[in-house]
Scaffold this motif. Structure first.
Motif, PDB file in Angstrom:
ATOM      1  N   PRO B  66       0.829  -1.216   0.000  1.00  0.00           N
ATOM      2  CA  PRO B  66       0.000   0.000   0.000  1.00  0.00           C
ATOM      3  C   PRO B  66       0.860   1.262   0.000  1.00  0.00           C
ATOM      4  O   PRO B  66       2.044   1.220   0.297  1.00  0.00           O
ATOM      5  N   GLU B  67       0.208   2.399  -0.346  1.00  0.00           N
ATOM      6  CA  GLU B  67       0.961   3.653  -0.420  1.00  0.00           C
ATOM      7  C   GLU B  67       1.392   4.157   0.939  1.00  0.00           C
ATOM      8  O   GLU B  67       2.392   4.843   1.074  1.00  0.00           O
ATOM      9  N   ALA B  68       0.576   3.857   1.932  1.00  0.00           N
ATOM     10  CA  ALA B  68       0.943   4.262   3.291  1.00  0.00           C
ATOM     11  C   ALA B  68       0.569   3.143   4.246  1.00  0.00           C
ATOM     12  O   ALA B  68      -0.285   2.318   3.948  1.00  0.00           O
ATOM     13  N   VAL B  69       1.258   3.128   5.396  1.00  0.00           N
ATOM     14  CA  VAL B  69       0.991   2.067   6.359  1.00  0.00           C
ATOM     15  C   VAL B  69       0.156   2.632   7.500  1.00  0.00           C
ATOM     16  O   VAL B  69       0.455   3.695   8.036  1.00  0.00           O
ATOM     17  N   THR B  70      -0.888   1.930   7.854  1.00  0.00           N
ATOM     18  CA  THR B  70      -1.712   2.346   8.989  1.00  0.00           C
ATOM     19  C   THR B  70      -1.534   1.324  10.104  1.00  0.00           C
ATOM     20  O   THR B  70      -1.159   0.181   9.839  1.00  0.00           O
TER      21      THR B  70
END
Lengths: 295, 122
Positions: B66-70
């Protein structure tokens, strides 16, 4: 004891033959893993953390496997390609979470800032004190190394460098280079009374001063050898002496209450010499007694 | 060389101001399985330059990050597996690293990047 530092520079000394000899020697393995264990202990990482550690002078990755047993990943740098080839093979065969980079630590480390949770180095940093090329100036190389080490460590992280200084001057050179770039900490000596088991660890902290751990001396009781500065009750400052020195000759007797040549003074002196292993006459009722005056 | 290492390395040749991120040139790569350690992955994520890592992974054929990690993602087994694979299992065996500013080439042989500098580069 022979010192490989006198033989040839590390990239040449640890050639294929020497590297495989080193990697297969069970004695080396035992010593290196013992030192690595101790270095990790001195790093004092919080329990149950799984961080990323830097191994400076990783060689064949013996210290790396100790790091891994403790649940951390590691990146190693070394100048000897032959040592690294063995390390790379071990990493491949063991499915290890380590990785190695071919690099001369005297030219900096080349890592981004603040990425490592700690750094260890086993028997490597003293190499920086030797100059094998005209361009190599130990002082500058040490400075570059410590600068980049400081940068690569997370704030508050520690670096534990085990090293074999040849002379006290070398230790001084290394320590002062580390302090000059902002590290705090000092030297921990394990087994200071033993010629063979004696080990020097430079325990450095990037960012915040921490209490220096104590060296082992084998008797169960641990004691520090020297501190970079005497700590006062307030941990951020250092005490200074307000007492004036006075005349030069005045402080000659250690205990000023004892008169020179009194019985007490003689007994103290005899005790001191006994502790130094000198031959001392036994104590009797005549010890320290004045001779009768001549008539 | 693993992508974890690539994410941490920069070029520090004299005169280079921004030697990060290093471009990767791949000749051969390998997948070497290692044991996954979720706690390590959860800790290391804040130290990674995620966009750099994601791009490098995509280049090596590990798509789908993914583009960012949550924080929620870090609990998902599925994501962790992909993350672990890209970070620690994909290895560049032969190839090179190239400095984005100076174009200096650091070769990778036998999985070891050669970051040695010449005397005039120190």
């Amino acid at each position: 004891m022979s010192r490989p530092e006198h033989v040839s520079p590390p990239e040449l000394f640890y050639n294929e033959r020497e590297a495989s000899k080193y990697a297969r020697s069970t004695r080396m393995m035992q010593i290196q893993s013992q030192i690595s264990e101790r270095a990790l202990e001195l790093l004092n990482l919080p329990d149950n953390t799984h961080g990323l550690l830097l191994d400076v002078g990783c060689g064949t990755g013996m210290s790396g496997s100790v790091i891994e047993e403790n649940g951390h990943a590691w990146i190693g740098v070394d100048i000897s390609k032959d040592m690294l080839d063995i390390a790379a093979t071990n990493i491949k065969d063991e499915g290890s979470d380590g990785d190695v980079v071919h690099r001369d630590m005297g030219t900096g480390l080349g890592f981004r800032g603040g990425v490592f949770d700690g750094a260890i180095s086993i028997s490597a940093v003293q190499w920086l004190c030797y100059s094998s090329h005209k361009e190599h100036v130990p002082k500058l190389r040490l400075k570059r190394f410590f600068q980049e080490l400081y940068g690569a460590l997370r704030r508050g992280a520690r670096a534990v460098l085990q090293l074999y200084p040849e002379t006290p001057q070398q230790m001084e050179l290394i320590t002062s280079a580390a302090m000059a770039v902002g590290f705090t900490g000092g030297v921990v000596v394990d087994y200071p009374n033993s010629a063979k088991a004696k080990k020097f660890y430079l325990v450095l902290s990037a960012g915040q001063p921490t209490q220096l751990p104590r060296g082992k001396d084998g008797a169960g009781e641990e004691r520090p050898l020297f501190h970079p500065g005497r700590r006062s009750a307030n941990a951020d400052t250092v005490d200074y002496e307000s007492e004036r020195r006075g005349f030069r000759g005045k402080k000659r007797s250690r205990n000023e209450d004892v008169n020179i040549k009194s019985r007490e003074w003689v007994m103290n002196k005899k005790d001191r010499q006994r502790r130094q292993g000198k031959e001392v006459a036994r104590d009797s009722k005549y010890s320290g007694r004045r001779r009768k005056g001549k008539f | 060389m693993k992508l974890l290492t690539h994410n941490m390395l920069k070029c520090n040749v004299k005169g280079v101001n921004n030697g990060y991120p290093l471009k990767i040139e791949v000749t051969t790569k390998e997948i070497r399985e290692t044991e996954m350690n979720p706690a390590f992955l959860q800790g290391i994520v804040e130290k990674l330059e995620w966009p750099v890592f994601r791009a490098a992974a995509a280049q090596l054929g590990e798509e789908g990050l993914p583009e960012a990690v949550t924080p929620e993602l870090l609990e998902q087994e599925d994501f962790l597996k992909k993350f672990h694979r890209a970070l620690l299992e994909v290895v560049v065996v032969e190839g090179a690293l190239i400095c984005p500013e100076s174009g200096r080439k650091f070769t990778i042989t036998n999985g070891i990047p050669n970051m040695l500098l010449n005397e005039d580069e120190v």
